[in-house]
Design an enzyme around this catalytic site. Sequence first.
Site, PDB file in Angstrom:
ATOM      1  N   PHE A 126       0.674  -1.293   0.103  1.00  0.00           N
ATOM      2  CA  PHE A 126      -0.035  -0.145   0.036  1.00  0.00           C
ATOM      3  C   PHE A 126       0.928   1.130  -0.043  1.00  0.00           C
ATOM      4  O   PHE A 126       1.938   1.450   0.681  1.00  0.00           O
ATOM      5  CB  PHE A 126      -0.925  -0.107   1.420  1.00  0.00           C
ATOM      6  N   TYR A 228     -11.457   0.199  10.022  1.00  0.00           N
ATOM      7  CA  TYR A 228     -12.814   0.583   9.140  1.00  0.00           C
ATOM      8  C   TYR A 228     -13.061  -0.154   8.007  1.00  0.00           C
ATOM      9  O   TYR A 228     -13.821   0.043   7.493  1.00  0.00           O
ATOM     10  CB  TYR A 228     -12.742   2.077   8.781  1.00  0.00           C
ATOM     11  N   LYS A 229     -12.364  -1.374   7.702  1.00  0.00           N
ATOM     12  CA  LYS A 229     -12.561  -2.138   6.689  1.00  0.00           C
ATOM     13  C   LYS A 229     -13.202  -3.438   7.175  1.00  0.00           C
ATOM     14  O   LYS A 229     -14.260  -3.304   7.206  1.00  0.00           O
ATOM     15  CB  LYS A 229     -11.135  -2.406   5.718  1.00  0.00           C
ATOM     16  N   ARG A 373     -11.699  -4.374  -7.626  1.00  0.00           N
ATOM     17  CA  ARG A 373     -11.441  -5.082  -6.586  1.00  0.00           C
ATOM     18  C   ARG A 373     -12.842  -5.551  -5.928  1.00  0.00           C
ATOM     19  O   ARG A 373     -13.566  -4.624  -5.553  1.00  0.00           O
ATOM     20  CB  ARG A 373     -10.505  -4.584  -5.531  1.00  0.00           C
TER      21      ARG A 373
HETATM   22  C1  LIG Z   1      -6.346   1.315   4.409  1.00  0.00           C
HETATM   23  C2  LIG Z   1      -4.926   0.952   4.630  1.00  0.00           C
HETATM   24  C3  LIG Z   1      -4.187   2.057   5.451  1.00  0.00           C
HETATM   25  C4  LIG Z   1      -4.618   3.238   5.937  1.00  0.00           C
HETATM   26  O1  LIG Z   1      -3.927   3.960   6.596  1.00  0.00           O
HETATM   27  P1  LIG Z   1      -4.376   5.222   7.319  1.00  0.00           P
HETATM   28  O2  LIG Z   1      -3.247   5.846   7.795  1.00  0.00           O
HETATM   29  O3  LIG Z   1      -5.313   4.609   8.466  1.00  0.00           O
HETATM   30  O4  LIG Z   1      -5.316   6.201   6.409  1.00  0.00           O
HETATM   31  C5  LIG Z   1      -3.056   1.509   5.557  1.00  0.00           C
HETATM   32  N1  LIG Z   1      -2.360   0.442   5.140  1.00  0.00           N
HETATM   33  C6  LIG Z   1      -3.109  -0.344   4.216  1.00  0.00           C
HETATM   34  C7  LIG Z   1      -2.508  -1.574   3.843  1.00  0.00           C
HETATM   35  C8  LIG Z   1      -4.448  -0.117   3.907  1.00  0.00           C
HETATM   36  O5  LIG Z   1      -5.172  -0.971   3.286  1.00  0.00           O
END
Ligand SMILES: *Cc1c(COP(=O)(O)O)cnc(C)c1O
Length: 402
Positions: A126, A228-229, A373
């Site tokens: 990510f 939140y996922k 996705r």
């Molecule tokens: C959604 C997600 C995040 C989110 O990061 P925030 O700092 O909480 O916005 C980070 N890493 C991954 C792999 C994600 O899927």
Amino acid sequence: MTVIGNDAALRDAADPLAHLRDRFHPTPGDAVYLNGGSLGRLPTATAGIVDHVVRAEWGDGLAGARTTWFDMCERMGDRVAEVALGAHPGEVVVGDCTSVNLYKLAAAVLDADPGRRAIVTDDDNFPTDQYVLAGVAAERGGTLRRLHTDPDRGLDLDLLREAVDDDVALVSLSLVSCRSGALFDIAEVQEIAHAAGALVLWDLSHAAGAVPVDLAANGADLAVGSTYKHLFAGPGAPAFLYVRRDLHTVLAQPIHGWYGHREQLAMRGDYEADPTIRRFLTGSPPILSAVAIEAGLAVIAEAGLEALRAKSVALTGYLQELLEPTGLRLASPVDPARRGAHVTYGHPRSAQLVPLLAENGVFVDYSVPDRLRLTPAPLSTRFADVATAAERIRGVLERSGL
Ligand SMILES: *Cc1c(COP(=O)(O)O)cnc(C)c1O
């Protein structure tokens, strides 16, 4: 009823988790929501929990209510640990976002061993992870080694074996790839890193609540992740952070604040880190979002992660089977057991397809440059919903000529 409709109905009738669908706010109209990997659906219990904290605790209790909130980060951390992470009490806190938690732990690891300056990650991780890790390495005169990953199948562990040498302090990977859904074996990666004297920092954002993680059983070192996922805590809810107990006093995170002080309310001028997991906190957490974590966890606990995972594997496998005739290119590991709760497809016109699908009642996520996705969240998605979605996707592809 069509053959597919009949088949889906039979699968739903045999689904031991079917009743849990009612624990979520309904989707509008006849929409099928396959984007729980971006934002999990709203549990029906959330509004009542938040309303109580707003009116009774904040409204009536005012500053006096703060005493009930001071240990919120640990209390919610322990709940996440128990329900979703398989970690021991006192090893998880919530607070800050995933990016900041990742920063704190990666920095702590580099600062603990000045003899090791490299961090290893992969180039499909990510983006926030790549930015944070590169920043931590650069600030400390180190380097980030980004291993090339097949974006459909995930990282080849032989590349990791070659890359981890005695200059590597930390290996940081996403347990479930945000794009392909490729799922690592925690123990296998830890073994490779530990053999070279490095620690592993997992990003569990797409894993927590989606697959059994078992941090304690796997002897995991460090982890962070989103709530939140697949944990349904709601937009902006604080992320979690896990540190194995024996590392608590070995690691010191760099953002010193009163929440991490060993005597938070003594208001001393000099910082002294708490010896427990609290030392990884900094300041006040978002209380209204933190309390909402409980609602989704309760539904996950009722389902049980093993049953949830079994249904998830069945749902993505079924979706894969139904999409086979569409000609969409699978961009995920073929075996549902080798990926998390989502399945990804490649299509050259994905960017146009995503809004067209939404107009036709199927909500999926677009991911650059050409991916769709699909995340059929197992607690709120019926096999019939998957069949409906596949049918609509087929229709849109045919009618649009895309
Ligand atoms: C959604 C997600 C995040 C989110 O990061 P925030 O700092 O909480 O916005 C980070 N890493 C991954 C792999 C994600 O899927």
